[in-house]
Design a protein around this motif. Structure first.
Motif, PDB file in Angstrom:
ATOM      1  N   GLU A  16       0.864  -1.243   0.053  1.00  0.00           N
ATOM      2  CA  GLU A  16       0.064   0.153   0.015  1.00  0.00           C
ATOM      3  C   GLU A  16       0.812   1.189   0.019  1.00  0.00           C
ATOM      4  OE1 GLU A  16      -2.776  -0.131   3.232  1.00  0.00           O
ATOM      5  OE2 GLU A  16      -3.698  -2.197   2.479  1.00  0.00           O
ATOM      6  N   LYS A  17       2.050   1.295   0.870  1.00  0.00           N
ATOM      7  CA  LYS A  17       2.932   2.456   0.803  1.00  0.00           C
ATOM      8  C   LYS A  17       3.177   2.904  -0.586  1.00  0.00           C
ATOM      9  CE  LYS A  17       7.121   4.031   2.997  1.00  0.00           C
ATOM     10  NZ  LYS A  17       8.130   3.271   3.983  1.00  0.00           N
ATOM     11  N   GLU A  18       3.706   2.097  -1.523  1.00  0.00           N
ATOM     12  CA  GLU A  18       4.009   2.363  -2.735  1.00  0.00           C
ATOM     13  C   GLU A  18       3.004   3.155  -3.423  1.00  0.00           C
ATOM     14  OE1 GLU A  18       7.397   2.210  -4.408  1.00  0.00           O
ATOM     15  OE2 GLU A  18       7.695   1.950  -2.091  1.00  0.00           O
ATOM     16  N   LEU A  19       1.914   2.466  -3.419  1.00  0.00           N
ATOM     17  CA  LEU A  19       0.781   3.069  -4.252  1.00  0.00           C
ATOM     18  C   LEU A  19       0.308   4.538  -3.583  1.00  0.00           C
ATOM     19  CD1 LEU A  19      -1.833   0.381  -5.131  1.00  0.00           C
ATOM     20  CD2 LEU A  19      -0.295   1.674  -6.558  1.00  0.00           C
ATOM     21  N   MET A  20       0.450   4.665  -2.289  1.00  0.00           N
ATOM     22  CA  MET A  20       0.089   5.895  -1.615  1.00  0.00           C
ATOM     23  C   MET A  20       1.079   7.090  -2.188  1.00  0.00           C
ATOM     24  SD  MET A  20      -2.709   5.696  -0.203  1.00  0.00           S
ATOM     25  CE  MET A  20      -2.670   7.022   0.574  1.00  0.00           C
ATOM     26  N   ARG A  21       2.320   6.469  -2.374  1.00  0.00           N
ATOM     27  CA  ARG A  21       3.169   7.854  -3.045  1.00  0.00           C
ATOM     28  C   ARG A  21       2.549   8.265  -4.156  1.00  0.00           C
ATOM     29  NH1 ARG A  21       8.603   4.857  -4.848  1.00  0.00           N
ATOM     30  NH2 ARG A  21       9.235   6.924  -5.349  1.00  0.00           N
ATOM     31  N   VAL A  22       1.410   7.924  -5.006  1.00  0.00           N
ATOM     32  CA  VAL A  22       0.959   8.631  -6.178  1.00  0.00           C
ATOM     33  C   VAL A  22      -0.613   9.020  -5.786  1.00  0.00           C
ATOM     34  CG1 VAL A  22       2.459   7.672  -7.853  1.00  0.00           C
ATOM     35  CG2 VAL A  22       0.418   6.416  -7.427  1.00  0.00           C
ATOM     36  N   ALA A  23      -1.094   8.613  -4.690  1.00  0.00           N
ATOM     37  CA  ALA A  23      -2.474   9.202  -4.411  1.00  0.00           C
ATOM     38  C   ALA A  23      -2.758  10.571  -4.303  1.00  0.00           C
ATOM     39  CB  ALA A  23      -2.699   8.610  -2.883  1.00  0.00           C
ATOM     40  N   GLY A  24      -3.414  11.000  -5.167  1.00  0.00           N
ATOM     41  CA  GLY A  24      -3.857  12.343  -5.123  1.00  0.00           C
ATOM     42  C   GLY A  24      -3.034  12.927  -6.300  1.00  0.00           C
ATOM     43  N   ARG A  25      -2.171  12.255  -7.035  1.00  0.00           N
ATOM     44  CA  ARG A  25      -1.330  12.809  -7.864  1.00  0.00           C
ATOM     45  C   ARG A  25      -1.312  12.002  -9.221  1.00  0.00           C
ATOM     46  NH1 ARG A  25       4.207  11.794  -5.392  1.00  0.00           N
ATOM     47  NH2 ARG A  25       4.441  12.137  -7.921  1.00  0.00           N
ATOM     48  N   ASP A  26      -0.607  12.585 -10.477  1.00  0.00           N
ATOM     49  CA  ASP A  26      -0.297  11.792 -11.527  1.00  0.00           C
ATOM     50  C   ASP A  26       0.638  10.980 -11.303  1.00  0.00           C
ATOM     51  OD1 ASP A  26       0.142  11.053 -14.281  1.00  0.00           O
ATOM     52  OD2 ASP A  26      -0.306  12.893 -15.131  1.00  0.00           O
ATOM     53  N   GLY A  27       0.404   9.646 -11.414  1.00  0.00           N
ATOM     54  CA  GLY A  27       1.312   8.627 -11.275  1.00  0.00           C
ATOM     55  C   GLY A  27       1.914   7.957 -12.354  1.00  0.00           C
ATOM     56  N   THR A  28       1.790   8.660 -13.703  1.00  0.00           N
ATOM     57  CA  THR A  28       2.259   8.085 -14.774  1.00  0.00           C
ATOM     58  C   THR A  28       3.816   7.889 -14.667  1.00  0.00           C
ATOM     59  OG1 THR A  28       0.475   9.477 -15.993  1.00  0.00           O
ATOM     60  CG2 THR A  28       2.373   8.720 -17.375  1.00  0.00           C
ATOM     61  N   LYS A  29       4.449   9.016 -14.376  1.00  0.00           N
ATOM     62  CA  LYS A  29       5.896   8.739 -14.355  1.00  0.00           C
ATOM     63  C   LYS A  29       6.269   7.591 -13.600  1.00  0.00           C
ATOM     64  CE  LYS A  29      10.270  11.494 -13.873  1.00  0.00           C
ATOM     65  NZ  LYS A  29      10.883  12.577 -13.704  1.00  0.00           N
ATOM     66  N   LEU A  30       6.026   7.476 -12.368  1.00  0.00           N
ATOM     67  CA  LEU A  30       6.341   6.161 -11.371  1.00  0.00           C
ATOM     68  C   LEU A  30       6.002   4.991 -12.034  1.00  0.00           C
ATOM     69  CD1 LEU A  30       7.878   5.444  -8.976  1.00  0.00           C
ATOM     70  CD2 LEU A  30       5.789   5.827  -7.535  1.00  0.00           C
ATOM     71  N   PHE A  31       4.663   4.992 -12.521  1.00  0.00           N
ATOM     72  CA  PHE A  31       4.071   3.811 -13.082  1.00  0.00           C
ATOM     73  C   PHE A  31       5.020   3.203 -14.199  1.00  0.00           C
ATOM     74  CE2 PHE A  31       1.528   1.415 -15.902  1.00  0.00           C
ATOM     75  CZ  PHE A  31       1.101   0.413 -15.380  1.00  0.00           C
ATOM     76  N   ALA A  32       5.399   4.209 -15.037  1.00  0.00           N
ATOM     77  CA  ALA A  32       6.352   3.838 -16.508  1.00  0.00           C
ATOM     78  C   ALA A  32       7.504   3.390 -15.940  1.00  0.00           C
ATOM     79  CB  ALA A  32       6.314   5.413 -17.216  1.00  0.00           C
ATOM     80  N   VAL A  33       8.033   3.940 -15.034  1.00  0.00           N
ATOM     81  CA  VAL A  33       9.537   3.474 -14.657  1.00  0.00           C
ATOM     82  C   VAL A  33       9.328   2.085 -13.857  1.00  0.00           C
ATOM     83  CG1 VAL A  33      11.308   3.983 -12.870  1.00  0.00           C
ATOM     84  CG2 VAL A  33      10.404   5.782 -14.429  1.00  0.00           C
TER      85      VAL A  33
END
Length: 152
Positions: A110-127
């Protein structure tokens, strides 16, 4: 032309010297890295009932995983409001997903997903997940499309 000194030896690149020998790598050295080290992805132990097949079953169950009645046009300020564990949205490649139900199923925790909660997570997802099809994984969680803030 005289025969080669060792008839069983085939010389493919006669002008090149063989690599130096020695060491466990046979003398081959890796070039120094000029980029930042890549952080290894770590998986967490998921609770029983929260594996990939359990997620697939939940998606297919008909349960409302979106939390909205119709698809929305989500601005960055609207997205920013959904940054809590019990209300977590993110945008990936322009699509906004309510990932709240997926939090306990995420192999990275969960902690990793919460890094992008409320934000655009495209960059982290792509990496970290270039091979993962987010559209398929989170299709039942899609709440809308990320759009720019209205001009004032």
């Amino acid at each position: 032309m005289p025969p080669p000194p060792n008839p069983g030896l085939v010389v493919r690149n006669p002008g090149l010297a063989p690599p130096p020998s020695g060491g466990s790598r046979g003398g081959l050295a890796l070039p120094p890295s000029t980029s930042k080290p890549i952080r290894a992805r770590e998986k967490v132990a998921l609770q029983p009932g929260y594996g990939p097949l359990d997620w697939a079953n939940l998606k297919a169950s008909g349960k409302d995983l979106r939390g909205v009645e119709t698809l929305l046009r989500v601005t960055p300020s609207m997205l920013k409001a959904h940054n809590k564990k019990d209300d977590a949205w993110t945008a990936i490649y322009g699509k906004v997903y309510n990932m709240t139900a997926y939090l306990p199923f995420h192999p990275g925790g969960e902690k990793e997903l919460m890094r992008v909660a409320g934000r655009d997570g495209t960059k982290l997802f792509a990496v970290t997940h270039a091979w993962v099809n987010a559209d398929f994984m989170l299709d039942q969680c899609m709440v809308g499309f990320l759009v720019p803030e209205p001009a004032s």
